[in-house]
Motif scaffolding. Structure first.
Motif, PDB file in Angstrom:
ATOM      1  N   PHE A 177      45.590  55.763  44.729  1.00 32.47           N
ATOM      2  CA  PHE A 177      44.563  55.428  43.734  1.00 32.47           C
ATOM      3  C   PHE A 177      43.179  55.870  44.222  1.00 32.47           C
ATOM      4  O   PHE A 177      42.399  56.473  43.467  1.00 32.47           O
ATOM      5  N   ASN A 178      42.874  55.577  45.493  1.00 39.57           N
ATOM      6  CA  ASN A 178      41.580  55.983  46.056  1.00 39.57           C
ATOM      7  C   ASN A 178      41.407  57.497  46.015  1.00 39.57           C
ATOM      8  O   ASN A 178      40.315  58.012  45.722  1.00 39.57           O
ATOM      9  N   THR A 179      42.491  58.229  46.328  1.00 38.24           N
ATOM     10  CA  THR A 179      42.429  59.687  46.332  1.00 38.24           C
ATOM     11  C   THR A 179      42.220  60.222  44.916  1.00 38.24           C
ATOM     12  O   THR A 179      41.460  61.181  44.699  1.00 38.24           O
ATOM     13  N   PHE A 180      42.887  59.618  43.947  1.00 37.22           N
ATOM     14  CA  PHE A 180      42.715  59.970  42.535  1.00 37.22           C
ATOM     15  C   PHE A 180      41.240  59.849  42.132  1.00 37.22           C
ATOM     16  O   PHE A 180      40.658  60.757  41.512  1.00 37.22           O
ATOM     17  N   ALA A 181      40.610  58.736  42.518  1.00 36.35           N
ATOM     18  CA  ALA A 181      39.189  58.529  42.210  1.00 36.35           C
ATOM     19  C   ALA A 181      38.314  59.546  42.936  1.00 36.35           C
ATOM     20  O   ALA A 181      37.372  60.108  42.359  1.00 36.35           O
ATOM     21  N   GLU A 182      38.637  59.783  44.187  1.00 40.34           N
ATOM     22  CA  GLU A 182      37.852  60.706  45.019  1.00 40.34           C
ATOM     23  C   GLU A 182      37.860  62.116  44.425  1.00 40.34           C
ATOM     24  O   GLU A 182      36.808  62.781  44.328  1.00 40.34           O
ATOM     25  N   ILE A 183      39.025  62.584  44.006  1.00 40.92           N
ATOM     26  CA  ILE A 183      39.136  63.922  43.427  1.00 40.92           C
ATOM     27  C   ILE A 183      38.444  63.982  42.067  1.00 40.92           C
ATOM     28  O   ILE A 183      37.782  64.977  41.730  1.00 40.92           O
ATOM     29  N   THR A 184      38.569  62.920  41.273  1.00 41.23           N
ATOM     30  CA  THR A 184      37.886  62.883  39.976  1.00 41.23           C
ATOM     31  C   THR A 184      36.376  62.978  40.150  1.00 41.23           C
ATOM     32  O   THR A 184      35.679  63.640  39.371  1.00 41.23           O
ATOM     33  N   LYS A 185      35.871  62.340  41.198  1.00 42.02           N
ATOM     34  CA  LYS A 185      34.433  62.347  41.456  1.00 42.02           C
ATOM     35  C   LYS A 185      33.940  63.727  41.884  1.00 42.02           C
ATOM     36  O   LYS A 185      32.745  64.012  41.841  1.00 42.02           O
ATOM     37  N   GLY A 186      34.859  64.588  42.308  1.00 42.40           N
ATOM     38  CA  GLY A 186      34.465  65.941  42.661  1.00 42.40           C
ATOM     39  C   GLY A 186      34.548  66.276  44.126  1.00 42.40           C
ATOM     40  O   GLY A 186      34.138  67.369  44.541  1.00 42.40           O
ATOM     41  N   CYS A 187      35.099  65.357  44.939  1.00 40.16           N
ATOM     42  CA  CYS A 187      35.227  65.636  46.374  1.00 40.16           C
ATOM     43  C   CYS A 187      36.207  66.795  46.582  1.00 40.16           C
ATOM     44  O   CYS A 187      37.293  66.825  46.000  1.00 40.16           O
ATOM     45  N   GLN A 188      35.820  67.718  47.437  1.00 36.69           N
ATOM     46  CA  GLN A 188      36.630  68.914  47.671  1.00 36.69           C
ATOM     47  C   GLN A 188      37.675  68.719  48.763  1.00 36.69           C
ATOM     48  O   GLN A 188      38.625  69.471  48.860  1.00 36.69           O
ATOM     49  N   LYS A 189      37.468  67.689  49.601  1.00 37.24           N
ATOM     50  CA  LYS A 189      38.391  67.442  50.705  1.00 37.24           C
ATOM     51  C   LYS A 189      38.861  65.990  50.649  1.00 37.24           C
ATOM     52  O   LYS A 189      38.052  65.070  50.584  1.00 37.24           O
ATOM     53  N   VAL A 190      40.176  65.809  50.676  1.00 37.43           N
ATOM     54  CA  VAL A 190      40.758  64.466  50.615  1.00 37.43           C
ATOM     55  C   VAL A 190      40.523  63.739  51.931  1.00 37.43           C
ATOM     56  O   VAL A 190      40.796  64.285  53.007  1.00 37.43           O
ATOM     57  N   THR A 191      40.042  62.512  51.848  1.00 38.03           N
ATOM     58  CA  THR A 191      39.711  61.742  53.050  1.00 38.03           C
ATOM     59  C   THR A 191      40.950  61.299  53.810  1.00 38.03           C
ATOM     60  O   THR A 191      41.026  61.429  55.034  1.00 38.03           O
ATOM     61  N   ASN A 192      41.953  60.761  53.096  1.00 43.15           N
ATOM     62  CA  ASN A 192      43.122  60.165  53.749  1.00 43.15           C
ATOM     63  C   ASN A 192      44.412  60.783  53.217  1.00 43.15           C
ATOM     64  O   ASN A 192      45.008  60.290  52.255  1.00 43.15           O
ATOM     65  N   LEU A 193      44.835  61.869  53.840  1.00 41.23           N
ATOM     66  CA  LEU A 193      46.074  62.511  53.427  1.00 41.23           C
ATOM     67  C   LEU A 193      47.273  61.657  53.834  1.00 41.23           C
ATOM     68  O   LEU A 193      47.338  61.170  54.967  1.00 41.23           O
ATOM     69  N   PRO A 194      48.247  61.453  52.945  1.00 39.59           N
ATOM     70  CA  PRO A 194      49.419  60.635  53.287  1.00 39.59           C
ATOM     71  C   PRO A 194      50.285  61.314  54.334  1.00 39.59           C
ATOM     72  O   PRO A 194      50.311  62.545  54.447  1.00 39.59           O
TER      73      PRO A 194
END
Length: 467
Positions: A177-194
């Motif tokens: 869920f956090n990653t979904f929000a992060e990408i929607t916001k426009g972040c180019q790099k995922v903070t916490n890859l599973p």
């Protein structure tokens, strides 16, 4: 392919439904379900979501969310897969890019101020903001493993995620869920890859015997229930922690209003505050103190005789409990359930500190040895998780105030609230959420029989700590 309709389900109008596929093809092919995943096949999908303010009017929010969901699935390919049972009986997630369900809905007759009241029954509209109601996780063999429903309100937006509980626990759910929000916001790099490794003691060759057509739910889900969000401020929780760790010292009124003193109770190790020596913070945690407070109140309200046995069941994350620690971002379930049992007479004749210490000792004892013992016991007797309140005297605590539920800025602000759907609810099911303030406050989602809830609401000993 997208489909459209104007059908109204309760208070929600479903505008369209489609399948969203990963932006890139999966390189992960198959993941075996673990000893912690398999028991969840008889549990319903997890349903959690966030209420957000109105997005900017110049944003095509549905198209944006579909695109960002597609990109997110590229990092979480199991969610776009399906379950499959092989010829030997082992269940796997096949990462075949089959996609997830995406629903666009409206409930524009609802305003956020109408549905946000704290310390009252949860507004029934939230139960209509999620897909796959009453769907058991075993259905992931032929249905999507995840679904996202976006519901537009008059002045806000609710994003509800529904995910198969045999595929994720709360830790993995909120990372998605956090990653979904992060990408929607426009972040180019995922903070916490599973982390999709399957090299730990929970990966077992043992097969869970299952009925040909899959398991049934272990609770009816038909009994009358009331559901409330009960808020506890940081100060109230620190007071409870003080009581739990200092049973022989009665705090003075001046202490009760001194946040600094209670903060030191939590953080000092054998330190002195105003001449009073406090015990180490490792003894009984704030959350264990709050759980004990709730356990005693619900047990009083249920009015059983003293010889009745009552059980408080807590789910614990095992990632850090093994000697060879598992990556905190391990994807899947890596939880075990810890029951604490007492007679009603024992629980209510002692004070808060006794109940809190019983919970605390069980949690502390659940170390590497106990985790491995739990795995071995399941392997000797593989079975589904018995979710429910079978004797009327049980409480099951799920979720965690440590989950980053409010770290979900989709680009126009943090959530107003976090809410859940109908899934996995029965008399005595409690879920813990962090307070929106982020200061150590906690919201408890409390589900009880109506008569029990009424008694809890009239319990001065309990309600004096409710904010």
């Amino acid at each position: 392919m997208p489909s459209s309709s104007s059908s109204t389900t309760n208070s929600v109008n479903i505008i369209s439904k489609c399948t969203v596929y990963p932006h890139t093809n999966s390189t992960t092919k198959s993941l075996q379900l673990s000893v912690s995943d398999l028991p969840m096949l008889s549990c319903q999908y997890i349903q959690k979501g966030v209420l957000l303010s109105q997005p900017p009017s110049n944003t095509n929010i549905i198209s944006l969310l579909k695109l960002s969901l597609s990109k997110t699935l590229s990092h979480f390919p199991p969610l776009a897969g399906r379950l499959s049972t092989d010829s030997s009986g082992h269940v796997h997630i096949i990462c075949n890019d089959s996609g997830v369900e995406f629903l666009h809905a409206t409930a524009t007759h609802l305003h956020t101020h109408q549905i946000l009241h704290l310390n009252t029954d949860v507004h029934p509209c939230f139960k209509t903001f999620f897909a796959f109601d009453k769907t058991l996780s075993y259905a992931g063999h032929h249905q999507p493993i995840a679904a996202v429903q976006v519901t537009e309100l008059a002045d806000g937006l609710f994003i509800g995620c529904t995910v198969n509980h045999a595929v994720v626990d709360g830790t993995s759910f909120w990372n998605f869920f956090n990653t979904f929000a992060e990408i929607t916001k426009g972040c180019q790099k995922v903070t916490n890859l599973p982390n999709f490794s399957r090299e730990n003691v929970f990966i077992s060759p043992v097969v869970l015997p299952l009925p040909t057509n899959g398991p049934s739910a272990t609770f009816s889900g038909d009994e009358p229930l009331r559901e409330r969000i009960i808020h506890f401020s940081r100060d109230a929780i620190l007071k409870l922690k003080f009581r739990a760790n200092n049973p022989l010292r009665k705090p003075q009124n001046s202490d009760l209003n001194d946040t600094e003193i209670y903060g030191k109770v939590c953080n000092d190790v054998n330190g002195k505050v105003n001449g009073v020596t406090f015990k180490p913070k490792s003894e009984i945690s704030s959350f264990q103190s709050l759980c004990a407070h709730l356990w005693r109140a619900v047990t009083r309200a249920r009015k059983f005789n003293d010889t009745k046995t009552t059980t408080f069941r807590m789910a614990v994350n095992c990632r850090h409990r093994l000697d060879q620690k598992v990556d905190p971002l391990y994807f899947g379930n890596l939880i075990q359930s810890i029951p604490t049992v007492a007679s009603v007479g024992e629980l209510l004749s002692h004070d808060l500190s006794w109940a809190a210490n019983e919970l605390h000792q069980n949690v502390v004892a659940h170390d590497n040895v106990m985790v491995r013992q739990g795995v071995k016991e399941w392997e000797n007797n593989p079975k589904l998780f018995p979710l429910g309140n079978f004797d009327g005297a049980m409480i099951t605590m799920g979720s965690s105030p440590r989950f980053p539920m409010y770290n979900n800025d989709f680009g126009w602000g943090r959530p107003m609230v976090v809410r859940s759907g109908k899934a996995n609810k029965f008399d005595g099911k409690i879920s813990a959420f962090p307070g929106r303030e982020g200061d150590g406050s906690i919201d408890l989602e409390v589900v009880l029989a109506p008569e029990t809830m009424s008694c809890v609401e009239c319990d001065d000993e309990f309600m004096q700590y409710v904010s």
